[in-house]
Motif scaffolding. Structure first.
Motif, short mmCIF file in Angstrom:
data_model
loop_
_atom_site.label_atom_id
_atom_site.label_comp_id
_atom_site.label_asym_id
_atom_site.label_seq_id
_atom_site.Cartn_x
_atom_site.Cartn_y
_atom_site.Cartn_z
N GLU A 1 -6.43 13.84 4.67
CA GLU A 1 -5.84 13.40 5.94
C GLU A 1 -5.03 12.14 5.73
O GLU A 1 -5.51 11.15 5.17
CB GLU A 1 -6.94 13.13 6.97
CG GLU A 1 -6.41 12.60 8.30
CD GLU A 1 -7.51 12.05 9.21
OE1 GLU A 1 -7.21 11.69 10.36
OE2 GLU A 1 -8.67 11.97 8.75
N PHE A 2 -3.77 12.16 6.18
CA PHE A 2 -2.95 10.95 6.16
C PHE A 2 -3.31 10.07 7.34
O PHE A 2 -3.28 10.50 8.50
CB PHE A 2 -1.47 11.30 6.20
CG PHE A 2 -0.59 10.12 6.55
CD1 PHE A 2 -0.46 9.07 5.67
CD2 PHE A 2 0.07 10.07 7.77
CE1 PHE A 2 0.34 7.96 6.00
CE2 PHE A 2 0.88 8.98 8.10
CZ PHE A 2 1.00 7.93 7.21
N VAL A 3 -3.66 8.81 7.06
CA VAL A 3 -3.99 7.83 8.09
C VAL A 3 -2.94 6.72 8.04
O VAL A 3 -2.88 5.97 7.06
CB VAL A 3 -5.40 7.24 7.88
CG1 VAL A 3 -5.70 6.19 8.95
CG2 VAL A 3 -6.45 8.33 7.88
N PRO A 4 -2.10 6.58 9.07
CA PRO A 4 -1.12 5.48 9.06
C PRO A 4 -1.80 4.13 9.12
O PRO A 4 -2.85 3.97 9.75
CB PRO A 4 -0.26 5.76 10.30
CG PRO A 4 -1.11 6.62 11.18
CD PRO A 4 -2.01 7.41 10.28
N LEU A 5 -1.21 3.15 8.46
CA LEU A 5 -1.84 1.84 8.33
C LEU A 5 -1.66 0.96 9.57
O LEU A 5 -2.57 0.22 9.95
CB LEU A 5 -1.27 1.12 7.11
CG LEU A 5 -1.93 -0.20 6.71
CD1 LEU A 5 -3.41 0.00 6.40
CD2 LEU A 5 -1.21 -0.82 5.51
N ALA A 6 -0.50 1.01 10.20
CA ALA A 6 -0.20 0.07 11.28
C ALA A 6 -1.21 0.10 12.42
O ALA A 6 -1.59 -0.97 12.93
CB ALA A 6 1.22 0.32 11.80
N TYR B 1 -5.46 7.76 0.82
CA TYR B 1 -6.49 6.77 1.09
C TYR B 1 -7.24 7.08 2.39
O TYR B 1 -6.64 7.49 3.40
CB TYR B 1 -5.88 5.37 1.19
CG TYR B 1 -5.21 4.88 -0.07
CD1 TYR B 1 -5.35 5.55 -1.29
CD2 TYR B 1 -4.44 3.72 -0.06
CE1 TYR B 1 -4.75 5.09 -2.44
CE2 TYR B 1 -3.83 3.24 -1.22
CZ TYR B 1 -3.99 3.94 -2.40
OH TYR B 1 -3.38 3.48 -3.54
N SER B 2 -8.54 6.84 2.37
CA SER B 2 -9.38 7.08 3.54
C SER B 2 -9.18 5.98 4.58
O SER B 2 -8.70 4.88 4.29
CB SER B 2 -10.85 7.12 3.13
OG SER B 2 -11.29 5.82 2.74
N ARG B 3 -9.61 6.28 5.80
CA ARG B 3 -9.54 5.30 6.88
C ARG B 3 -10.35 4.05 6.54
O ARG B 3 -9.93 2.92 6.79
CB ARG B 3 -10.05 5.93 8.18
CG ARG B 3 -9.96 5.04 9.40
CD ARG B 3 -10.47 5.80 10.63
NE ARG B 3 -9.68 7.01 10.86
CZ ARG B 3 -8.55 7.05 11.57
NH1 ARG B 3 -8.08 5.94 12.13
NH2 ARG B 3 -7.90 8.18 11.73
N VAL C 1 -2.30 -7.81 12.68
CA VAL C 1 -1.87 -8.24 11.35
C VAL C 1 -0.43 -7.78 11.11
O VAL C 1 -0.12 -6.61 11.30
CB VAL C 1 -2.78 -7.65 10.26
CG1 VAL C 1 -2.30 -8.03 8.87
CG2 VAL C 1 -4.22 -8.11 10.47
N PRO C 2 0.48 -8.66 10.70
CA PRO C 2 1.86 -8.24 10.46
C PRO C 2 1.93 -7.10 9.45
O PRO C 2 1.33 -7.16 8.37
CB PRO C 2 2.52 -9.51 9.92
CG PRO C 2 1.71 -10.62 10.49
CD PRO C 2 0.30 -10.12 10.52
N CYS C 3 2.66 -6.05 9.82
CA CYS C 3 2.73 -4.85 8.99
C CYS C 3 4.13 -4.27 9.10
O CYS C 3 4.68 -4.13 10.20
CB CYS C 3 1.69 -3.83 9.45
SG CYS C 3 1.64 -2.29 8.50
N LEU C 4 4.71 -3.92 7.96
CA LEU C 4 5.96 -3.17 7.89
C LEU C 4 5.63 -1.79 7.36
O LEU C 4 5.14 -1.65 6.23
CB LEU C 4 6.97 -3.86 6.98
CG LEU C 4 7.46 -5.25 7.38
CD1 LEU C 4 8.44 -5.78 6.36
CD2 LEU C 4 8.09 -5.22 8.75
N VAL D 1 0.86 -1.18 0.00
CA VAL D 1 0.00 0.00 0.00
C VAL D 1 0.90 1.23 0.00
O VAL D 1 1.70 1.40 0.93
CB VAL D 1 -0.93 0.02 1.23
CG1 VAL D 1 -1.82 1.25 1.22
CG2 VAL D 1 -1.76 -1.26 1.29
N ILE D 2 0.79 2.07 -1.03
CA ILE D 2 1.60 3.29 -1.13
C ILE D 2 0.67 4.48 -0.85
O ILE D 2 -0.17 4.82 -1.66
CB ILE D 2 2.24 3.43 -2.52
CG1 ILE D 2 3.08 2.19 -2.84
CG2 ILE D 2 3.11 4.69 -2.59
CD1 ILE D 2 3.67 2.19 -4.25
N ASN D 3 0.83 5.10 0.30
CA ASN D 3 -0.10 6.13 0.76
C ASN D 3 0.63 7.13 1.67
O ASN D 3 1.19 6.72 2.68
CB ASN D 3 -1.25 5.48 1.53
CG ASN D 3 -2.22 6.49 2.10
OD1 ASN D 3 -2.67 7.40 1.43
ND2 ASN D 3 -2.52 6.35 3.38
#
Length: 412
Positions: A221-226, A187-189, A232-235, A176-178
């Motif tokens: 608005e920037f929403v971080p993914l982690a 990308y929205s929440r 869920v494993p996330c880098l 995901v590139i955001n």
């Protein structure tokens, strides 16, 4: 003596990086002949008059005598604690020093991460268009890119249902590139939450390229993914290059999050690969603490009246007045991704146009197909030049497009 050429790796056969490819080489040749070239191919703030904030430069200078030895393979402990604290402030409650890796830019960490994850033939879900390093790193580490569409018709957002249909037993990760490079989509929440649920259902690793972090425009608005990913494993990848205009410092970081029972082996693999390359640039790591705890130096650039906001306005105004162009207004990052009206230019080819624009109008852009896009009507430009320069660039683009339209008019 044999004159047989040295054979190179077959893994390079499908690797492309036109951002610094043949068009950029041709631009250098034209400059050597005395031509002045508008270079809009790379998001490199330092080449457009942006400076690294002074408090970051001061921190590096003050610590040069402490930067002459290798540091820990994951990075300076105090710098990793600052990154972990930022992650915790964003809602990643289990972030800690040992789950942070500092690298020589995000590019190195993307390569290390895919090397840690992939076996030959494993599949990685990538956006189309993508930042082509992701495709290249997937291929070079034995993986297979599988593209999900982020078309202009859908405002450059992905379709979660399409993504889920692409998943096979070999799929390992979802990228995901955001905010997005090259499109500027943010990308929205709700959309990000849908992607997390897909990863959870199919036991995928999330790879969140967030190098453009809070570079957003208007009400985006920037929403971080982690924090949404939870167990869920996330880098998550970020760094100093864009938000802090410090590309040459080559400092990026990744934050590993998710259930520790699932991420233990991945953590060990990342640590091993980080050790094999010894460590990241030590001097630049001293800039991390002032970057993440010091004053915000980017908000004024993206706010109404700020330089990046006005550059974006220049692009949108120019496209609006064009006879040939349309664009989805970028909501974040440092780029716009205009498209050609094929009804007016039915034979348009993005690579041919980019070469002609360079040769005849001294403007260097990147063809849209270079971003692993199946269609050939887009091109990417950076928003980093002064607004007046961008208006001049688009007048040159319009002239070149008008030349291409002349044969079609005669045929009609």
């Amino acid at each position: 003596m044999s004159t047989t050429p040295v054979a190179t790796s077959s893994r390079l056969n499908h690797v492309r990086y036109e951002i610094r490819g043949s068009l950029a080489h041709r631009a250098l040749e034209l400059e050597a002949e005395g031509r002045s070239i508008y270079k809009l191919n790379i998001g490199n703030p330092g080449l457009f008059g942006f400076r690294v904030p002074q408090h970051l430069r001061d921190a590096v200078a003050a610590n040069l005598d402490r930067s002459e030895a290798y540091c820990h393979q994951q990075g300076l402990s105090h710098a990793r604690e600052i990154i972990a604290a930022q992650q915790r402030s964003r809602g990643v409650t289990d972030s800690s020093v040992e789950r942070i890796f500092i690298g020589n830019g995000v590019s190195e960490l993307i390569d290390i991460s895919l090397r840690a994850l992939l076996n030959p033939g494993d599949e990685v879900l990538l956006p189309s268009p993508d930042y082509p390093l992701w495709s290249a790193a997937t291929l070079l580490n034995g993986g297979t890119p599988v593209y999900y569409s982020c078309s202009a018709e859908n405002a450059h957002f992905p379709d979660p249902e399409e993504i889920e249909k692409l998943i096979t037993p070999r799929t390992r990760a979802l990228v995901v590139i955001n905010p997005n490079n090259p499109t500027g989509a943010v990308y929205s929440r709700e959309l990000l939450s849908q992607l997390v649920r897909i990863a959870e259902r199919h036991r995928l690793v999330l790879l969140a390229d967030e190098i453009y972090d809070t570079i957003t425009y208007d009400d985006a608005e920037f929403v971080p993914l982690a924090p949404l990913a939870g167990a869920v494993p996330c880098l998550s990848f970020s760094g100093l290059s864009k938000l802090h205009r410090a590309c040459g410092y080559r400092i990026g970081w990744l934050s590993l999050s998710g259930a520790r029972a699932r991420t233990g082996d991945l953590h060990h693999a990342l640590d091993l690969l980080a050790a094999l390359r010894l460590c990241a640039n030590v001097a630049g790591q001293w800039a991390i603490e002032p970057a993440l705890t010091g004053p915000d130096t980017s908000a004024a650039l993206t706010a109404s009246g700020g330089r990046l906001h006005e550059a974006r306005r220049a692009v949108l105004d120019s496209v609006a007045s064009s006879c040939f162009l349309n664009v989805v207004a970028p909501q974040g990052a440092l780029y716009a991704f205009p498209a050609i009206d094929r009804a007016l230019l039915p034979g348009f080819d993005d690579e041919q146009f980019a070469l002609q624009l360079l040769e005849q109008e001294s403007v260097l852009i990147v063809p849209g197909s270079s971003f692993n896009l199946g269609t050939r009507q887009h091109f990417r430009i950076t928003l980093l030049p002064q607004p007046a320069e961008l208006r001049d660039v688009f007048s040159r683009i319009e002239r070149q497009l008008a030349r291409g339209a002349e044969p079609a008019r005669h045929v009609a």
